[in-house]
Design a protein around this motif. Sequence first.
Motif, PDB file in Angstrom:
ATOM      1  N   SER A  46      12.291  -1.045  67.100  1.00 14.38           N
ATOM      2  CA  SER A  46      11.544  -1.602  68.237  1.00 14.38           C
ATOM      3  C   SER A  46      10.428  -2.522  67.750  1.00 14.38           C
ATOM      4  O   SER A  46      10.156  -3.561  68.363  1.00 14.38           O
ATOM      5  N   ASP A 170      16.675  -3.890  73.328  1.00 12.49           N
ATOM      6  CA  ASP A 170      16.296  -2.705  72.555  1.00 12.49           C
ATOM      7  C   ASP A 170      16.904  -1.464  73.203  1.00 12.49           C
ATOM      8  O   ASP A 170      16.385  -0.951  74.186  1.00 12.49           O
ATOM      9  N   GLU A 171      18.009  -1.014  72.670  1.00 14.77           N
ATOM     10  CA  GLU A 171      18.752   0.150  73.175  1.00 14.77           C
ATOM     11  C   GLU A 171      19.022   0.064  74.679  1.00 14.77           C
ATOM     12  O   GLU A 171      18.709   0.983  75.432  1.00 14.77           O
TER      13      GLU A 171
HETATM   14 MG   LIG Z   1      12.949   2.073  69.365  1.00 13.41          MG
END
Ligand SMILES: [Mg+2]
Length: 291
Positions: A46, A170-171
């Motif tokens: 991240s 991000d994910e």
């Molecule tokens: Mg993360």
Amino acid sequence: MENIVQISELEFSYATSKQPAIREINLNIKKGEYVVVAGLSGCGKSTFCRCINGLIPHFYRSGVMKGSVIVDGLDTREHPLYEITQKVGMVFQDPESQLMSLTVERDIAFGPENLGLPREEIRARVEEALELTKIQHLRERAPHELSGGEQQCVAIASVLALQPKILVLDEPTANLDPVSAVDILNIIENLRAQKKITVIIVEHRLELVLQNATRFLIIHDGELVFDDKPEKLIATNITPDETYGVQIPSLVRLFMQLINEGIPIQQIPLNVPQAASVILKELGLIRSSSE
Ligand SMILES: [Mg+2]
Ligand SMILES: Nc1ncnc2c1ncn2[C@@H]1O[C@H](COP(=O)(O)OP(=O)(O)O)[C@@H](O)[C@H]1O
């Protein structure tokens, strides 16, 4: 081809920690690449994303950033966040945090309205974003009433309305069921194919993304420990599952094992059709007549 992201000697430490969260990152990403990022929880994925979208250094001001990040010609340190946001669209794990309006359409229009674009231009961008994410039918709906998968589509559409050249996710499927995850990943692959958007995605479902990836990055303890085509995993002699907590798809592991045992396979297949073709052609196996 042009490098749309240029990262050199990047290091970042949060104010609360003496240890850098990421360090010694050197990386050039070409326009149109599909970059998959993996690694253990807490390894710095991240933080890496925040460095590309300008949240670092602009939002995380109390931390210390070293080195440089240049996105589509803009040095993130020298340009304000609103300029970087027009180059780099950011999608997070939790779409609700990105949605705030009463209707999907209003949410998607929000970014272009903030840029002060003419009304016709805003309307055209909203239509295109709805179409690219296949959610025209949701335009009048309230975002908070939608399913997680639908909300993630709205979040992606809102970002697309700013017409970014780079999309950092991000994910994005972490909170979604497997079917919605596949839908979202298909939309993202289509964006790259149709709009030539450069995609950087942190994703654990490698069996779904590695087949599209032009590049695979593994971050470990803040450092880039693998950076190559996914097919090159075999050349590294690493065991990613154990060392880096990266769940390499079983199909890929199977072929890595076969190669290790001396079977002459030139390239690791990344999906079932490729695997079938390798087995049939490269290994010279012929279907039995009873099939
Ligand atoms: Mg993360
Ligand atoms: N906002 C923050 N403030 C302080 N430390 C943070 C913050 N975000 C992440 N970290 C720390 O930075 C390191 C990398 O975290 P992160 O980039 O979130 O990793 P990942 O996304 O791979 O799980 C971790 O040690 C984490 O605790």
